[in-house]
Design an enzyme around this catalytic site. Structure first.
Site, PDB file in Angstrom:
ATOM      1  N   ASP A  12       0.534  -1.300   0.020  1.00  0.00           N
ATOM      2  CA  ASP A  12      -0.124  -0.077  -0.150  1.00  0.00           C
ATOM      3  C   ASP A  12       0.949   1.437  -0.042  1.00  0.00           C
ATOM      4  O   ASP A  12       0.500   2.324   0.525  1.00  0.00           O
ATOM      5  CB  ASP A  12      -0.982   0.059   1.094  1.00  0.00           C
ATOM      6  N   LYS A  15       1.782   2.101  -5.045  1.00  0.00           N
ATOM      7  CA  LYS A  15       2.337   1.474  -6.337  1.00  0.00           C
ATOM      8  C   LYS A  15       1.467   1.573  -7.596  1.00  0.00           C
ATOM      9  O   LYS A  15       1.963   1.886  -8.479  1.00  0.00           O
ATOM     10  CB  LYS A  15       2.642  -0.325  -6.152  1.00  0.00           C
ATOM     11  N   GLY A  39      -4.545  -4.489  -3.590  1.00  0.00           N
ATOM     12  CA  GLY A  39      -5.398  -3.307  -3.875  1.00  0.00           C
ATOM     13  C   GLY A  39      -4.767  -2.152  -4.563  1.00  0.00           C
ATOM     14  O   GLY A  39      -3.952  -1.641  -3.911  1.00  0.00           O
ATOM     15  N   HIS A  40      -4.835  -1.978  -5.674  1.00  0.00           N
ATOM     16  CA  HIS A  40      -4.065  -0.824  -6.339  1.00  0.00           C
ATOM     17  C   HIS A  40      -4.877   0.083  -6.541  1.00  0.00           C
ATOM     18  O   HIS A  40      -5.692  -0.158  -7.505  1.00  0.00           O
ATOM     19  CB  HIS A  40      -3.077  -1.362  -7.363  1.00  0.00           C
ATOM     20  N   GLN A 227       1.808  -6.118  -3.087  1.00  0.00           N
ATOM     21  CA  GLN A 227       2.572  -6.247  -1.614  1.00  0.00           C
ATOM     22  C   GLN A 227       3.873  -5.451  -1.431  1.00  0.00           C
ATOM     23  O   GLN A 227       4.091  -4.493  -2.308  1.00  0.00           O
ATOM     24  CB  GLN A 227       2.777  -7.512  -1.218  1.00  0.00           C
TER      25      GLN A 227
HETATM   26  P1  GDP Z   1      -0.934   0.079  -3.562  1.00  0.00           P
HETATM   27  O1  GDP Z   1      -1.446  -0.943  -3.137  1.00  0.00           O
HETATM   28  O2  GDP Z   1       0.810   0.175  -3.292  1.00  0.00           O
HETATM   29  O3  GDP Z   1      -1.279   0.407  -5.073  1.00  0.00           O
HETATM   30  O4  GDP Z   1      -1.376   1.211  -2.696  1.00  0.00           O
HETATM   31  P2  GDP Z   1      -2.878   1.451  -2.346  1.00  0.00           P
HETATM   32  O5  GDP Z   1      -3.714   1.953  -3.538  1.00  0.00           O
HETATM   33  O6  GDP Z   1      -3.631   0.373  -1.424  1.00  0.00           O
HETATM   34  O7  GDP Z   1      -2.874   2.667  -1.303  1.00  0.00           O
HETATM   35  C1  GDP Z   1      -2.464   4.065  -1.513  1.00  0.00           C
HETATM   36  C2  GDP Z   1      -3.546   4.992  -1.137  1.00  0.00           C
HETATM   37  O8  GDP Z   1      -2.812   6.413  -1.306  1.00  0.00           O
HETATM   38  C3  GDP Z   1      -4.494   4.977  -2.511  1.00  0.00           C
HETATM   39  O9  GDP Z   1      -5.680   5.405  -2.002  1.00  0.00           O
HETATM   40  C4  GDP Z   1      -3.829   6.220  -3.528  1.00  0.00           C
HETATM   41  O10 GDP Z   1      -4.832   6.688  -4.286  1.00  0.00           O
HETATM   42  C5  GDP Z   1      -3.322   7.174  -2.450  1.00  0.00           C
HETATM   43  N1  GDP Z   1      -2.187   7.846  -2.787  1.00  0.00           N
HETATM   44  C6  GDP Z   1      -1.051   7.396  -3.790  1.00  0.00           C
HETATM   45  N2  GDP Z   1      -0.194   8.289  -3.780  1.00  0.00           N
HETATM   46  C7  GDP Z   1      -0.582   9.122  -2.826  1.00  0.00           C
HETATM   47  C8  GDP Z   1       0.091  10.378  -2.293  1.00  0.00           C
HETATM   48  O11 GDP Z   1       1.308  11.127  -2.895  1.00  0.00           O
HETATM   49  N3  GDP Z   1      -0.623  11.164  -1.636  1.00  0.00           N
HETATM   50  C9  GDP Z   1      -1.847  10.869  -1.135  1.00  0.00           C
HETATM   51  N4  GDP Z   1      -2.597  11.589  -0.166  1.00  0.00           N
HETATM   52  N5  GDP Z   1      -2.377   9.742  -1.440  1.00  0.00           N
HETATM   53  C10 GDP Z   1      -1.719   8.934  -2.269  1.00  0.00           C
HETATM   54  P1  IMO Z   2      -1.003  -4.070  -1.984  1.00  0.00           P
HETATM   55  O1  IMO Z   2      -0.551  -4.791  -3.555  1.00  0.00           O
HETATM   56  C1  IMO Z   2      -0.791  -4.448   2.124  1.00  0.00           C
HETATM   57  C2  IMO Z   2      -0.930  -8.647   3.987  1.00  0.00           C
HETATM   58  C3  IMO Z   2      -1.995  -9.100   4.851  1.00  0.00           C
HETATM   59  C4  IMO Z   2      -1.513 -10.086   5.793  1.00  0.00           C
HETATM   60  C5  IMO Z   2      -0.340 -10.628   4.812  1.00  0.00           C
HETATM   61  C6  IMO Z   2      -0.949 -11.952   4.316  1.00  0.00           C
HETATM   62  O2  IMO Z   2      -2.165  -3.636  -2.213  1.00  0.00           O
HETATM   63  O3  IMO Z   2       0.107  -3.413  -1.583  1.00  0.00           O
HETATM   64  P2  IMO Z   2      -2.304 -12.606   2.154  1.00  0.00           P
HETATM   65  O4  IMO Z   2      -3.791 -12.315   2.347  1.00  0.00           O
HETATM   66  O5  IMO Z   2      -1.559 -12.143   1.384  1.00  0.00           O
HETATM   67  O6  IMO Z   2      -2.198 -13.994   2.792  1.00  0.00           O
HETATM   68  O7  IMO Z   2      -1.957 -11.791   3.600  1.00  0.00           O
HETATM   69  O8  IMO Z   2      -0.072  -9.706   3.869  1.00  0.00           O
HETATM   70  N1  IMO Z   2      -1.110  -8.143   2.528  1.00  0.00           N
HETATM   71  C7  IMO Z   2      -1.210  -6.900   2.198  1.00  0.00           C
HETATM   72  N2  IMO Z   2      -0.774  -5.664   3.110  1.00  0.00           N
HETATM   73  N3  IMO Z   2      -1.054  -4.567   0.917  1.00  0.00           N
HETATM   74  C8  IMO Z   2      -1.187  -5.476   0.361  1.00  0.00           C
HETATM   75  O9  IMO Z   2      -1.352  -5.746  -1.095  1.00  0.00           O
HETATM   76  C9  IMO Z   2      -1.252  -6.846   0.962  1.00  0.00           C
HETATM   77  N4  IMO Z   2      -1.541  -7.982   0.414  1.00  0.00           N
HETATM   78  C10 IMO Z   2      -1.271  -8.897   1.419  1.00  0.00           C
HETATM   79  O10 IMO Z   2      -2.852  -7.949   5.661  1.00  0.00           O
HETATM   80  O11 IMO Z   2      -0.751  -9.289   6.699  1.00  0.00           O
HETATM   81 MG    MG Z   3      -2.897  -1.706  -1.840  1.00  0.00          MG
END
Ligand code: GDP
Ligand code: IMO
Ligand code: MG
Length: 443
Positions: A12, A15, A39-40, A227
């Site tokens: 999170d 990416k 969850g991207h 991840q």
């Molecule tokens: P990922 O799993 O690495 O793709 O990240 P996620 O999408 O799960 O979580 C990142 C969250 O932060 C999402 O809601 C993005 O829209 C948001 N986000 C990404 N870059 C930035 C940033 O520079 N600032 C803020 N405020 N939000 C961001």
């Molecule tokens: P993205 O791609 C953050 C964490 C879960 C748990 C551990 C194992 O959005 O960055 P799993 O369901 O993979 O067997 O869970 O890994 N986890 C993540 N945490 N971002 C993710 O994906 C994750 N995918 C799994 O919370 O601790």
């Molecule tokens: Mg994510």
């Protein structure tokens, strides 16, 4: 050439936002590990897309590939594709025939085992998507691959071998009732039909050959990690990890493109300016106790709630030893630092510069999670930076970033030993300041 995007921390990191930004210059975007536990988020002109399986390049209309290193729940894949079509996109997603299939019993067993493990604090707080049980079956050589869904005879043979074992595990070991998720006939009918849809829509490929022919033609390929490094099954905080290799080596094993190709390209680590954690286990720089209000504030401001599960994320200061570990494990050639807007306007900004463990100062993470959990962070304080109009900053570029935030960024870059390629000042594509486009670099 190739650009590999990896999470430098605990997932999170944002990416999706960078895959979307640089995916605009790629011909193909390929996921190499994980499944619908990811969850991207991609935000384009205020429109938000949350993708768990379809590669984030879909928003840019790029060909998406799920490599052999992925575990694929075809139901999630189809529903995500259908959803994107409803929103006017036309995702072209190819799935490796070597990728393993997440079946309903994997999801059930994920939940059952997490519950049992919670008695001894060994549960990882998984996403419940069946990721671990599917990778277990892959390593146990009893998994079912995407290619097996295309051949009813093979599919039936595989199911007849494995399903009675799973049923016995659920009923006899865990004492739970099973249903259709553990029934050979029901599974055979459902997954044979899924195989037919995959064939009708020409979705399955030999991923290595498919990507290799693009590269032979001089195309640009972006590898989208899911991840993050510290939840990598080998390099992360075992056992509170996911079951795959999000680190850059996974881009080779998970796609069928060799490591010299991946290594000749760029490997960009995505860094969140603080820490968020959606699962269990220790977290030395976590904001707890007196700092709980601050954690709540950052959580609300940064929208730190799990994309997949909606769980509130735990919050901590940036853990610099974790970043040094990521820099080595991935051979990072550059970094992108996101969320500096979220830290704006705070009274204090700190980072965990190193750890104290049994009287010794450590600069990277110890190899066991027990030792990591006993680490006391040595916090370093930075001058806070003010809240500003980040949209305007994004338009003006790096020099418009408040000076104290620049000092923070330069510190991070120096400690990681990699230059900053981009800075996130908000979730929208237009709110990322690009300093270097990795597709224009000769690594
Ligand atoms: P990922 O799993 O690495 O793709 O990240 P996620 O999408 O799960 O979580 C990142 C969250 O932060 C999402 O809601 C993005 O829209 C948001 N986000 C990404 N870059 C930035 C940033 O520079 N600032 C803020 N405020 N939000 C961001
Ligand atoms: P993205 O791609 C953050 C964490 C879960 C748990 C551990 C194992 O959005 O960055 P799993 O369901 O993979 O067997 O869970 O890994 N986890 C993540 N945490 N971002 C993710 O994906 C994750 N995918 C799994 O919370 O601790
Ligand atoms: Mg994510």
């Amino acid at each position: 050439m190739t650009v590999t995007i990896v999470g430098s921390q605990l997932g999170d990191e944002g990416k999706g936002a960078l895959v979307d930004l640089w995916g605009g210059d790629a011909d193909v975007v390929a996921r190499y590990q994980g499944g619908d536990n990811a969850g991207h988020t991609v935000v384009e002109d205020g429109d938000e897309y949350k993708l768990s399986l379809v590669p984030s390049g879909a928003v840019r209309g790029k060909v998406g590939v799920l490599g052999n290193g992925c575990v694929v729940n075809p139901k999630t894949l189809f529903s995500e594709i259908d959803e994107l079509r409803k929103r006017g996109l036309d995702p072209d997603v190819r799935v490796a025939r070597r990728a393993h299939v997440i079946l309903p019993y994997h999801r059930r067993l994920d939940g059952i085992e997490e519950e049992v493990k919670s008695d001894s604090d060994l549960d990882a707080g998984t996403t419940g998507r069946g990721i671990g049980p599917t990778y277990e079956d892959k390593a146990g050589r009893r998994g079912i691959r995407i290619g097996d869904l295309l051949d009813p005879e093979v599919l039936r043979d595989r199911l007849e071998y494995v399903v009675p074992q799973k049923r016995a595990l659920a009923e006899d070991v865990y004492g739970v009732d099973t249903g259709e998720a553990f029934d050979v006939e029901a599974l055979f009918e459902e997954y044979r039909a899924i195989g037919e849809r995959l064939t009708e829509e020409s979705m399955t490929v030999n991923a290595g050959e498919f990507l290799g022919s693009y590269l032979d033609d001089g195309a640009d390929v972006l590898f989208e990690g899911a991840q993050g490094t510290s939840i990598d099954i080998d390099h992360g905080i075992y056992p509170y990890v996911t079951s795959s290799n999000p680190t850059a080596g996974g881009a080779a094993t998970g796609t069928g493109i060799g490591p010299t190709v991946v290594g000749r390209g760029e490997v960009v680590g995505i860094v969140k300016a603080y820490l968020s954690r959606v699962g269990t286990g220790p977290l030395p720089t976590e904001l707890t106790g007196d700092d709980e209000d601050l954690a709540d504030y950052i959580r609300e401001k940064g929208g730190e709630f799990g994309t997949v599960t909606g769980r509130p994320r735990r919050i901590g200061w940036l853990d610099v030893p974790m970043l040094r570990h990521a820099a080595r494990a991935n051979s990072l050639t550059g970094i992108a630092v996101n969320h500096i807007d979220v830290l704006a306007g705070l009274d204090e900004v700190k980072v965990g510069h190193s750890y104290d463990l049994d009287g010794e100062e450590l600069f990277t993470m110890p190899a066991t999670t027990e030792r990591w959990g006993r680490c006391e962070p040595n916090l370093r304080e930075f001058e806070p930076w003010p809240e500003v109009d980040w949209t305007a900053v994004a338009e003006e570029g790096y020099d418009a970033i408040p000076e104290n935030a620049q000092a923070y960024l330069e510190y991070v870059s120096a400690e990681v030993g990699a230059p900053i390629y981009a800075i996130g000042v908000g979730p929208d594509r237009a709110e990322t300041i690009e300093l270097v486009n990795p597709f224009n670099e000769d690594a």
